[in-house]
Design a protein around this motif. Structure first.
Motif, PDB file in Angstrom:
ATOM      1  N   SER A 201       0.838  -1.187   0.000  1.00 60.74           N
ATOM      2  CA  SER A 201       0.000   0.000   0.000  1.00 60.74           C
ATOM      3  C   SER A 201       0.885   1.255   0.000  1.00 60.74           C
ATOM      4  O   SER A 201       1.898   1.276   0.679  1.00 60.74           O
ATOM      5  N   PRO A 202       0.550   2.324  -0.731  1.00 56.81           N
ATOM      6  CA  PRO A 202      -0.610   2.418  -1.618  1.00 56.81           C
ATOM      7  C   PRO A 202      -0.375   1.657  -2.912  1.00 56.81           C
ATOM      8  O   PRO A 202       0.748   1.611  -3.414  1.00 56.81           O
ATOM      9  N   SER A 203      -1.440   1.060  -3.441  1.00 53.48           N
ATOM     10  CA  SER A 203      -1.321   0.231  -4.626  1.00 53.48           C
ATOM     11  C   SER A 203      -1.175   1.127  -5.849  1.00 53.48           C
ATOM     12  O   SER A 203      -2.143   1.705  -6.334  1.00 53.48           O
ATOM     13  N   THR A 204       0.058   1.258  -6.321  1.00 50.72           N
ATOM     14  CA  THR A 204       0.328   2.164  -7.436  1.00 50.72           C
ATOM     15  C   THR A 204       1.029   1.396  -8.547  1.00 50.72           C
ATOM     16  O   THR A 204       1.727   0.419  -8.283  1.00 50.72           O
ATOM     17  N   PRO A 205       0.857   1.847  -9.771  1.00 47.18           N
ATOM     18  CA  PRO A 205       1.564   1.173 -10.863  1.00 47.18           C
ATOM     19  C   PRO A 205       3.066   1.451 -10.779  1.00 47.18           C
ATOM     20  O   PRO A 205       3.492   2.485 -10.277  1.00 47.18           O
TER      21      PRO A 205
END
Lengths: 230, 70
Positions: free
Chosen positions: A78-82
């Motif tokens: 987290s945070p789920s980012t590309p």
């Protein structure tokens, strides 16, 4: 600004640094050494310089630039980012290579066919190399990308890879290196890859010539004749 | 299929490539000794040790992805 010197056999590896990519990372390094090329990683440059500056230095100095986009995906943590690092570095490479087209050649590598055409449609027309996420896939595509007079067969490359993979745990335990992507371990990996190149090619020489030779990294007189082939 | 690159530049000799890495001789000897060690562990034990450090699965086969650093 004077143009930086380009090492003619150098290869910048733009790859993800995570556990699931470990095998492919080893395959890239071992495979490139088997083909007489020299890999470079941004994390392989020690020092406090900002990583982006290290990447820029490698892009400017390396003749070939491999960008593996097979793991451009959402981060689990987290945070789920590309994960944009790999495409960012590819963009930088393309811009620089446009300025100096005869000095740099870039490649895109993927694990799935046609995925790049969907994820980066701007690159349509630039065919990626598809390794299918396997070690033999990496070796096979390296052989397709780089035609080298004395290239070993994929089977021989696998033997060198297997030898190194068997020893990785022991080397990590001995040196206390925390990560196989660290600058320290990368240097160690380069060294043992060169040793594995010597071992596998020496075995081939032995088999072809039917001569009982001892491989010695220091180099015997007999080895120096074979050394010209490495 | 992309056009292959034909490597025609001379390949640097092995010894000078090693020298460029600037690894202390003592370290080189240590790692060479490890490379020459016979594989005393059984294949099963080796596999267990490797799994703890290197993912045994191809990307895509292991559905639980580890936290990434890049």
């Amino acid at each position: 600004m004077p143009r930086p010197l380009v090492d003619p056999n150098s290869v910048f590896l733009n790859i993800p640094y995570d556990e699931e990519f470990d095998k492919l990372y080893l395959a890239y390094v071992v495979g490139l050494y088997q083909l007489g090329l020299v890999p470079f990683l941004a994390s392989g440059i020690p020092g406090g310089e900002r990583r982006l500056d290290r990447v820029l230095t490698l892009i400017r100095n390396c003749r070939y630039l491999i960008h593996d986009l097979s793991r451009v995906e959402l981060n689990v943590a987290s945070p789920s980012t590309p994960r944009f690092n790999m495409p960012l570095e590819l963009g930088m490479t393309i811009a620089w290579a446009k300025l100096y087209p005869k000095r740099h050649t870039w490649f895109v590598w993927e694990s799935e066919k046609y995925r790049m055409q969907h994820s980066i449609s701007d690159l349509n027309g630039a065919d990626p190399y598809i390794h299918e996420g396997t070690v033999t896939g990496i070796f096979s595509e390296l052989q397709s990308a780089f035609v080298f007079r004395d290239a070993p067969p994929v089977g021989e490359m696998m033997k060198a890879y297997d030898l190194i993979e068997r020893k990785i745990g022991r080397i990590l335990a001995t040196t206390g290196t925390p990560s196989i992507y660290s600058a320290t371990f990368f240097k160690e990996l380069c060294f043992i890859s060169l040793d594995a190149v010597g071992i596998s090619r020496f075995k081939r020489l032995q088999e072809n010539q039917g001569v009982n030779l001892q491989w010695n990294l220091k180099g015997s007189k007999r080895l120096r004749i074979a050394d010209a082939d490495f | 299929m992309p056009r292959p690159i034909h490597i025609t530049t001379p390949i640097e000799p092995l010894e000078s490539r090693i020298k460029r890495l600037r690894i202390p001789k003592a370290r080189q000897k240590e790692w060479l000794a490890i490379m020459r060690e016979p594989d005393s562990d059984s294949p099963a034990t080796q596999e267990i040790k490797l799994i703890s450090r290197i993912s045994a699965f191809r990307p895509g086969e292991n559905l639980q992805r580890a936290a990434t650093t890049r």
